[in-house]
Design an enzyme around this catalytic site. Structure first.
Site: not given
Ligand code: ISL
Ligand code: CA
Length: 541
Positions: A33, A35, A37, A41, A110, A209, A261, A330-331
């Site tokens: 990150d 900035n 928040d 990013d 993706d 995907d 995928e 990520h799954d």
């Protein structure tokens, strides 16, 4: 060799550059990150390109960075041609491509085209019946006999009533993810424009995907099943093969590649999908090795057995000429928590690295895997963000599953296990953010982080770098034939070309005489005649 033959070989190698690639997957929300928040990013990614380059990888796969209401963290796209403001601007994206290129790194994106977000303009017009979008989705008023009995990937039904259109629409995932209707030729035309837009920017390929479920043959009731009732009407059908051919035609002009995928595929499906003659996909992510310890739509954890795991990997190695190799994304829960040993955290992470980087195919490393990040340490459902986990929890609650069991199931299988922020250092915010992170940071950042591992020559990170450098120079690991020698309870051995790879995936020391020269070991100090617990070695015979 005749120059023409040589040229041909060189041309083929060049076209198949992705065979030499090592891919690093970034889940942008959780990477870095810039900035404060709390959300990772694109400028954050740019600031870490030197780190990524230091690993020796040459391709980055970015999980979605498009505009999205984030019901499913970007896998619900509301505008395919813009960058989500959380992640930055299109200028940031262009800068990422340029900066990556300076370091010899290609970017793949993706491509989520089975469904859009319900906030996408196409859907908003479709629900109002505005042409040409009226039939961009599967609406019950266009398909007599619907809704049907199909069940979805996140649990529950697959039809949602829309009061505007006064009809229901199909969604195989969350209700905010309506499925696109590929019976309508205009849908493909729009998607093709999107592909070209990103390829013209310099993107070098796509991770597609759930790409083998695009085309639905019929919307009849399916045969009742434990999971995914109705899937016989959409899994890897001819209509999908046709669309893949068109995707391939577009990509061919750009020397880009695709990895699809693909859910519920066996090696026969995968061979068809990746056959160079058929010109569809270059590689697929299959799930069979991920199902050794869990059911694909993750409700239950099964007992894990290395023997079964290796047997599945072996089958795929033998039956496909070339494919992906991956242990995380990520799954999926973190590989060391799943296949390794917490007691031998460092050793088993290195052994898994050895497996990932010595099998035949293109390896995919998921952010944090290279430092041995583990499953999350959350203690309650309040900390979980994943839409799938929340749905499963709700369903389990509705059938009165006791709290302890429900929580155990979520802990073992939640996709948030992989999504906790990247651990860059041991400070507050783990060097990921100076603000409040969107998802909790694992407390083990104090001992598992990039900064510490960069200083330690014996770290998991250092081992990744060594092994990647080794692989890049090794014809055996790049091109060598694969052959399984031993699939034992404690020890696995396989050959790649003239190299033997021997893995002791047990907490025990194992007696083993090694003939040949040991080129690499996960251990600094070997014990002659033995493999230490979780030791992996590469041997030249
Ligand atoms: O992750 C799964 C089980 O926990 C799978 O069922 C997963 O939903 C399936 O592999 C499809 O995954 C992809 O499409 C989904 C998205 O949520 C996933 O993140 C993505 O990888 C819908 O777009
Ligand atoms: Ca940010």
């Amino acid at each position: 060799m005749y120059p023409s033959v040589l040229n041909e070989i060189i041309n083929t190698m060049d076209k198949e550059w992705w065979k030499k690639a090592i891919v690093y997957q970034i889940y942008p929300r959780s990477f870095c990150d810039s900035n404060g928040d709390g959300i990772g990013d694109i400028p954050g990614i740019i600031s870490k390109l030197d780190y990524i380059s230091s690993l020796g990888v040459n391709v980055i796969w970015l999980s979605p960075v498009y505009a999205s209401p984030n019901e499913d963290n970007g896998y619900d796209i509301s505008d395919y041609l813009s960058i989500h403001p959380d992640f930055g601007t299109m200028d940031d994206f262009d800068a990422l491509i340029a900066e990556a290129d300076k370091r010899g790194i290609k970017i793949i994106m993706d491509l989520v085209i089975n469904h859009t977000s319900s906030e996408h303009e196409w859907f908003q017009k479709s629900r109002k019946g505005i042409e040409p979008y009226k039939d961009f989705y599967y609406w019950s008023d266009s398909w007599p006999g619907t809704p049907n009995n199909w069940t979805g990937f996140f649990g529950g039904g697959t039809w949602e009533y829309d009061s505007e259109r006064k009809a229901s629409y199909l969604h195989l995932f969350a209700p905010h993810q309506p499925d696109l209707n590929y019976h309508n030729p205009l849908v493909w035309e729009k998607i093709n424009e999107i592909l070209k837009f990103w390829l013209d920017k310099g993107v070098k390929g796509f991770r597609c995907d759930v790409i083998n479920i695009l085309y639905k043959d019929s919307l009849e009731n399916g045969k009742k099943k434990m999971i995914l009732t109705g899937s016989e009407y959409y899994l890897t059908l001819d209509g999908t093969h046709e669309i893949l051919k068109r995707i391939n035609e577009t990509l061919a002009e750009y020397n880009a590649f695709t990895v699809g995928e693909t859910v519920f595929v066996d090696t026969n499906d995968a061979r068809l999908l990746t056959s160079p003659e058929r010109k569809e996909l270059n590689m697929v992510f299959s799930f069979q090795h991920m199902e050794v310890d869990q059911i694909i739509v993750k409700w239950f954890k099964k007992k894990f057995s290395w023997k079964k795991f290796i047997a599945v990997l072996d089958k795929w190695q033998r039956e496909l000429e070339w494919n992906t190799i991956y242990l995380e994304n990520h799954d999926q829960p973190r590989s060391v928590s799943r296949f390794g040993s917490i007691e031998y955290w460092k050793e088993s992470s290195k052994l898994l690295a050895t497996l990932l980087l010595t099998l035949k195919g293109t390896p995919f490393i998921f952010e944090g895997e290279e430092i041995g990040m583990t499953n999350f340490d959350f203690v309650s459902m309040d900390e979980v963000e994943d839409v799938e986990s929340k749905n499963i929890y709700k369903i389990l609650s509705s059938v009165h599953v006791p709290k302890g069991i429900k929580w155990k199931m979520i802990k073992n299988t939640s996709r948030d296990n992989a999504r906790t922020p990247m651990q860059w250092n041991n400070k507050n915010g783990a060097g990921f953010t100076t603000g409040k992170p969107w998802l909790g940071i694992n407390k083990n950042k104090d001992r598992i982080n990039v900064e510490m591992e960069e200083r330690d020559r014996d770290s998991i990170l250092s081992y990744y770098k060594t092994l990647i450098a080794f692989r890049k120079k090794s014809d055996d690991l790049l091109l060598g034939d694969y052959r399984l020698i031993e699939n034992g309870r404690n020890v696995t051995e396989y050959m790649r070309g003239g190299l033997s790879i021997i893995l002791n995936h047990s907490d025990k020391e194992v007696k083993r005489e090694i003939r040949g020269e040991i080129l690499l070991s996960t251990e600094n100090e070997r014990k002659e005649g033995f493999l230490k617990p979780w030791e992996a070695i590469l041997v030249r015979n």
